[in-house]
Design a protein around this motif. Structure first.
Motif, short mmCIF file in Angstrom:
data_model
loop_
_atom_site.label_atom_id
_atom_site.label_comp_id
_atom_site.label_asym_id
_atom_site.label_seq_id
_atom_site.Cartn_x
_atom_site.Cartn_y
_atom_site.Cartn_z
N THR A 161 35.11 23.43 25.98
CA THR A 161 34.42 22.29 26.62
C THR A 161 35.26 21.02 26.59
O THR A 161 35.04 20.13 27.39
CB THR A 161 33.09 22.02 25.91
N GLU A 162 36.21 20.96 25.72
CA GLU A 162 37.09 19.79 25.64
C GLU A 162 38.52 20.25 25.61
O GLU A 162 38.85 21.34 25.20
CB GLU A 162 36.79 18.98 24.36
N ARG A 163 39.40 19.31 26.06
CA ARG A 163 40.82 19.58 26.02
C ARG A 163 41.51 18.44 25.30
O ARG A 163 41.14 17.28 25.45
CB ARG A 163 41.40 19.69 27.41
N ALA A 164 42.51 18.76 24.54
CA ALA A 164 43.28 17.74 23.84
C ALA A 164 44.61 17.59 24.56
O ALA A 164 45.29 18.55 24.87
CB ALA A 164 43.51 18.14 22.40
N VAL A 165 44.99 16.33 24.82
CA VAL A 165 46.24 16.04 25.50
C VAL A 165 47.11 15.27 24.52
O VAL A 165 46.67 14.28 23.92
CB VAL A 165 45.99 15.24 26.79
#
Length: 184
Positions: A177-181
């Motif tokens: 559900t989330e992405r880390a950049v």
């Protein structure tokens, strides 16, 4: 010239016929607990012969065999804390050490289960067969507890198929559900 009797009997064997006199007790030093150095009572000074031990009765032998059988039945559990600690310390990644620990965690109980009758064969008599059956059941239960420790380890390593996607090829993987950049 030596006589033929002196040649036939060695010196140490001749000394067995007349043992040395017992050492005298030094005043002021007490014997340790449970030590009986010199015979006490009216037999003092006479040769005291040890009474031969009478053989145990059949009931006493069965009781001793049953106690030993219970020790054998509970033996698999005595090693479980060390096995569990070693498995915990080996980590959850797939390495040779953790794989060997898992192999041993499964091999030992399975071998124990297959050799249950041979383990208790020496303890079983006609009069204690029902009680030996109870110890066999406890032994089998303890081996299953040891297997449960192995199952816990492979589950913590992620090798135990417990989700639907482990069994169904066409099941889609979960989307995060989330992405880390990464930012500079």
């Amino acid at each position: 010239m030596a006589s033929t009797q002196d040649l036939a009997m060695p010196y140490w064997a001749a000394q067995l016929d007349s043992p040395p006199a017992p050492k005298t007790k030094v005043a002021g030093i007490i014997d340790p607990p449970g030590f009986s150095g010199a015979p006490s009572g009216p037999k003092k000074g006479k040769d005291v012969k040890a009474q031969p031990r009478k053989p145990p009765s059949a009931e006493e032998r069965d009781t001793l065999k049953l106690k030993k059988a219970w020790e054998v039945a509970l033996a698999p559990v005595k090693g479980l804390p060390m096995t569990a600690i070693m498995m915990y310390m080996s980590g959850n990644s797939l390495q040779i050490f953790s794989i060997m620990m898992v192999f041993m965690a499964f091999k030992n109980p399975i071998v124990g289960l297959m050799s249950t009758n041979q383990v208790f064969e020496r303890f079983q008599t006609e009069s204690n067969s029902a009680q030996i059956l109870q110890t066999k059941l406890v032994y089998v239960a303890m081996q299953f507890v040891a297997l449960a420790v192995g199952i816990w380890k492979i589950n913590s390593m992620g090798l135990l198929p417990t989700t639907r996607s482990d069994w169904m090829m066409w099941e889609p993987l979960r989307e995060p559900t989330e992405r880390a950049v990464l930012a500079l």
